[in-house]
Design a protein around this motif. Structure first.
Motif, short mmCIF file in Angstrom:
data_model
loop_
_atom_site.label_atom_id
_atom_site.label_comp_id
_atom_site.label_asym_id
_atom_site.label_seq_id
_atom_site.Cartn_x
_atom_site.Cartn_y
_atom_site.Cartn_z
N LYS A 5 0.83 -1.21 0.00
CA LYS A 5 0.00 0.00 0.00
C LYS A 5 0.86 1.25 0.00
O LYS A 5 0.55 2.23 -0.69
CB LYS A 5 -0.92 0.01 1.22
CG LYS A 5 -2.05 -1.02 1.14
CD LYS A 5 -2.92 -0.86 2.37
CE LYS A 5 -3.96 -1.96 2.47
NZ LYS A 5 -4.67 -1.90 3.77
N GLN A 6 1.95 1.23 0.78
CA GLN A 6 2.87 2.39 0.80
C GLN A 6 3.48 2.61 -0.57
O GLN A 6 3.62 3.74 -1.03
CB GLN A 6 3.97 2.16 1.84
CG GLN A 6 3.49 2.30 3.27
CD GLN A 6 4.43 1.64 4.28
OE1 GLN A 6 5.58 1.31 3.95
NE2 GLN A 6 3.95 1.43 5.49
N LYS A 7 3.84 1.53 -1.22
CA LYS A 7 4.44 1.62 -2.56
C LYS A 7 3.43 2.20 -3.55
O LYS A 7 3.78 3.04 -4.39
CB LYS A 7 4.87 0.22 -2.98
CG LYS A 7 5.79 0.20 -4.14
CD LYS A 7 7.22 0.48 -3.73
CE LYS A 7 8.16 0.17 -4.88
NZ LYS A 7 9.54 0.56 -4.57
N ILE A 8 2.19 1.76 -3.45
CA ILE A 8 1.14 2.28 -4.33
C ILE A 8 0.96 3.78 -4.08
O ILE A 8 0.88 4.58 -5.02
CB ILE A 8 -0.19 1.52 -4.11
CG1 ILE A 8 -0.06 0.08 -4.62
CG2 ILE A 8 -1.35 2.23 -4.81
CD1 ILE A 8 -1.22 -0.83 -4.22
N ASP A 31 10.08 -4.46 -8.75
CA ASP A 31 10.83 -4.35 -7.50
C ASP A 31 10.97 -5.76 -6.91
O ASP A 31 10.00 -6.34 -6.41
CB ASP A 31 10.05 -3.45 -6.53
CG ASP A 31 10.78 -3.27 -5.21
OD1 ASP A 31 11.58 -4.15 -4.84
OD2 ASP A 31 10.51 -2.25 -4.54
N PRO A 32 12.16 -6.33 -6.98
CA PRO A 32 12.32 -7.73 -6.55
C PRO A 32 12.14 -7.92 -5.05
O PRO A 32 11.68 -8.97 -4.61
CB PRO A 32 13.74 -8.08 -7.00
CG PRO A 32 14.46 -6.78 -7.12
CD PRO A 32 13.43 -5.74 -7.46
N VAL A 33 12.51 -6.91 -4.28
CA VAL A 33 12.39 -7.03 -2.81
C VAL A 33 10.91 -7.05 -2.43
O VAL A 33 10.46 -7.90 -1.63
CB VAL A 33 13.14 -5.87 -2.11
CG1 VAL A 33 12.91 -5.92 -0.61
CG2 VAL A 33 14.63 -5.94 -2.44
N LEU A 34 10.15 -6.15 -3.03
CA LEU A 34 8.69 -6.15 -2.80
C LEU A 34 8.09 -7.47 -3.29
O LEU A 34 7.21 -8.05 -2.63
CB LEU A 34 8.05 -4.97 -3.53
CG LEU A 34 6.53 -4.89 -3.47
CD1 LEU A 34 6.04 -4.66 -2.05
CD2 LEU A 34 6.00 -3.80 -4.40
N MET A 35 8.58 -7.96 -4.42
CA MET A 35 8.00 -9.17 -4.99
C MET A 35 8.23 -10.38 -4.08
O MET A 35 7.37 -11.24 -3.95
CB MET A 35 8.61 -9.39 -6.38
CG MET A 35 7.64 -9.82 -7.44
SD MET A 35 6.03 -8.98 -7.47
CE MET A 35 6.47 -7.40 -8.14
N VAL A 36 9.39 -10.44 -3.43
CA VAL A 36 9.65 -11.52 -2.48
C VAL A 36 8.63 -11.46 -1.33
O VAL A 36 8.06 -12.48 -0.92
CB VAL A 36 11.09 -11.44 -1.92
CG1 VAL A 36 11.26 -12.33 -0.71
CG2 VAL A 36 12.10 -11.83 -3.00
N GLU A 37 8.37 -10.25 -0.84
CA GLU A 37 7.41 -10.09 0.26
C GLU A 37 5.99 -10.46 -0.18
O GLU A 37 5.22 -11.04 0.59
CB GLU A 37 7.45 -8.65 0.81
CG GLU A 37 8.77 -8.28 1.47
CD GLU A 37 9.16 -9.27 2.58
OE1 GLU A 37 8.29 -9.68 3.37
OE2 GLU A 37 10.36 -9.65 2.61
N ILE A 38 5.66 -10.12 -1.41
CA ILE A 38 4.35 -10.49 -1.97
C ILE A 38 4.22 -12.01 -2.03
O ILE A 38 3.19 -12.57 -1.65
CB ILE A 38 4.18 -9.83 -3.37
CG1 ILE A 38 3.84 -8.33 -3.19
CG2 ILE A 38 3.12 -10.54 -4.21
CD1 ILE A 38 3.84 -7.53 -4.49
N SER A 59 1.80 -11.01 -19.06
CA SER A 59 3.17 -11.00 -18.58
C SER A 59 3.28 -10.59 -17.10
O SER A 59 4.12 -11.12 -16.37
CB SER A 59 3.98 -9.99 -19.42
OG SER A 59 3.35 -8.73 -19.38
N SER A 60 2.38 -9.73 -16.65
CA SER A 60 2.60 -9.15 -15.32
C SER A 60 2.22 -10.07 -14.16
O SER A 60 2.53 -9.76 -13.01
CB SER A 60 1.83 -7.83 -15.18
OG SER A 60 2.31 -6.91 -16.11
N GLY A 61 1.59 -11.18 -14.45
CA GLY A 61 1.31 -12.13 -13.38
C GLY A 61 2.51 -13.00 -13.03
O GLY A 61 2.55 -13.63 -11.97
N ILE A 62 3.48 -13.03 -13.94
CA ILE A 62 4.57 -14.00 -13.77
C ILE A 62 5.45 -13.69 -12.55
O ILE A 62 5.79 -14.60 -11.79
CB ILE A 62 5.43 -14.08 -15.06
CG1 ILE A 62 4.58 -14.65 -16.21
CG2 ILE A 62 6.66 -14.95 -14.83
CD1 ILE A 62 5.30 -14.68 -17.56
N ALA A 63 5.78 -12.42 -12.33
CA ALA A 63 6.65 -12.10 -11.19
C ALA A 63 6.00 -12.46 -9.85
O ALA A 63 6.58 -13.22 -9.07
CB ALA A 63 7.07 -10.64 -11.24
#
Ligand code: G4P
Ligand code: NA
Ligand code: NA
Length: 194
Positions: A5-8, A31-38, A59-63
Motif C-alpha cells: 500500500k505504501q508503494k502504491i 521491484d524484486p524485494v517487494l516481490m519476495v514479500e508479496i 506478462s505481469s502475473g509472472i513475477a
C-alpha cells in the motif's frame, strides 16, 4: 499488506477514475524485494490450502506468481495470450474479453502442466472485471483440477471482479484493495489485517 500500500501511495499514478499506473514496481520495472514479500504473503494466506501448482497469465502475473510458487515450493505455469510456435498440442484454452482494452484474447496452457489432482492457486497482478481470473479458472476446470483460490496483488474493489469471484464461492486474497481512484487519489478499502 502495508508495504504494498505504501508503494502504491508513493509511486502509483492515478490515470483516471478506473486506471492506476504502477509501472515502476509491477507492470514494467519490477521491484524484486517487494516481490519476495508479496510471494511470502500469498504463501502465508494459502498455507493451509494444500496448493500443488500456481497458475498465472503473462506478462505481469509472472513475477508475483513465481514468488508465490517459490514460497509454496510448487511449480508455476503461466497462460499464454499469443500462439506459441511449440505450444500446439493438447491445449487447454479459454476466451478472455478485456473491457478495459476492448479486446478478446484466447489464452492457453498445455494440458501437460495441470493434472486432475492439482490444487491450483491462481495469481494475477490486477483484478478488475475478473475476466482473466474466470478464464484461468475455466482452464483449471478443463483439466479436471481444483481452483484452491485466487491471489491478487491489486484488487480494484469498485469493479465487479472481486465480488463475482467471491459470489461463486472462491477464496480471494487481495494484498491491496482499492475502493476508489476518484479525485486523482488512491483510497483503500478499510479492512482488518489478519
Ligand atoms: P479483468 O481481467 O479483471 O477483467 O481485467 P481487464 O480486462 O480490465 O484487464 C486488462 C489488462 O489491464 C490486464 O493486463 C490487467 O492486469 C490490466 N489492468 C486492469 N486494470 C488496471 C489498472 O488499473 N492498472 C493497471 N496498471 N493495469 C490494469 P494485461 O493486458 O494482461 O497486461 P500484462 O499482464 O501484460 O501487464
Ligand atoms: Na496487467
Ligand atoms: Na495480468
Amino acid at each position: 499488506m502495508d508495504l504494498l500500500k505504501q508503494k502504491i501511495q508513493s509511486e502509483g499514478k492515478v490515470l483516471s477514475n478506473q486506471v492506476l499506473k504502477v509501472d515502476s514496481f509491477l507492470n514494467h520495472q519490477i521491484d524484486p524485494v517487494l516481490m519476495v514479500e508479496i510471494g511470502k504473503e500469498f504463501a502465508r494466506r494459502f498455507q493451509s490450502e494444500r496448493i500443488t501448482k500456481v497458475l498465472t497469465i503473462e506478462s505481469s502475473g509472472i513475477a508475483p506468481g513465481l514468488m508465490a510458487a517459490l514460497e509454496l515450493q510448487v511449480p508455476v505455469v503461466f497462460a499464454r495470450k499469443r500462439k506459441s510456435l511449440t505450444l500446439v498440442n493438447d491445449l487447454l484454452t479459454a476466451t478472455v474479453h478485456s473491457f478495459t482494452k476492448n479486446e478478446t484474447n484466447e489464452i492457453s496452457v498445455s494440458s501437460k502442466f495441470i493434472a486432475s489432482d492439482d490444487r491450483v492457486l491462481v495469481i494475477d497482478d490486477f483484478l478488475a472485471n475478473g475476466q482473466a481470473a474466470l478464464g484461468l479458472a475455466e482452464i483449471v476446470n478443463q483439466a479436471g483440477a481444483e481452483v484452491a483460490g485466487f491471489g491478487i496483488v491489486i484488487e480494484k474493489s469498485f469493479q465487479e471482479g472481486g465480488q463475482s469471484l467471491r459470489e461463486k464461492g472462491y477464496k480471494v486474497e487481495s494484498l491491496a484493495r482499492i475502493s476508489s481512484l476518484e479525485n486523482g487519489e488512491v483510497a483503500f478499502l478499510e479492512e482488518l489485517e489478519v
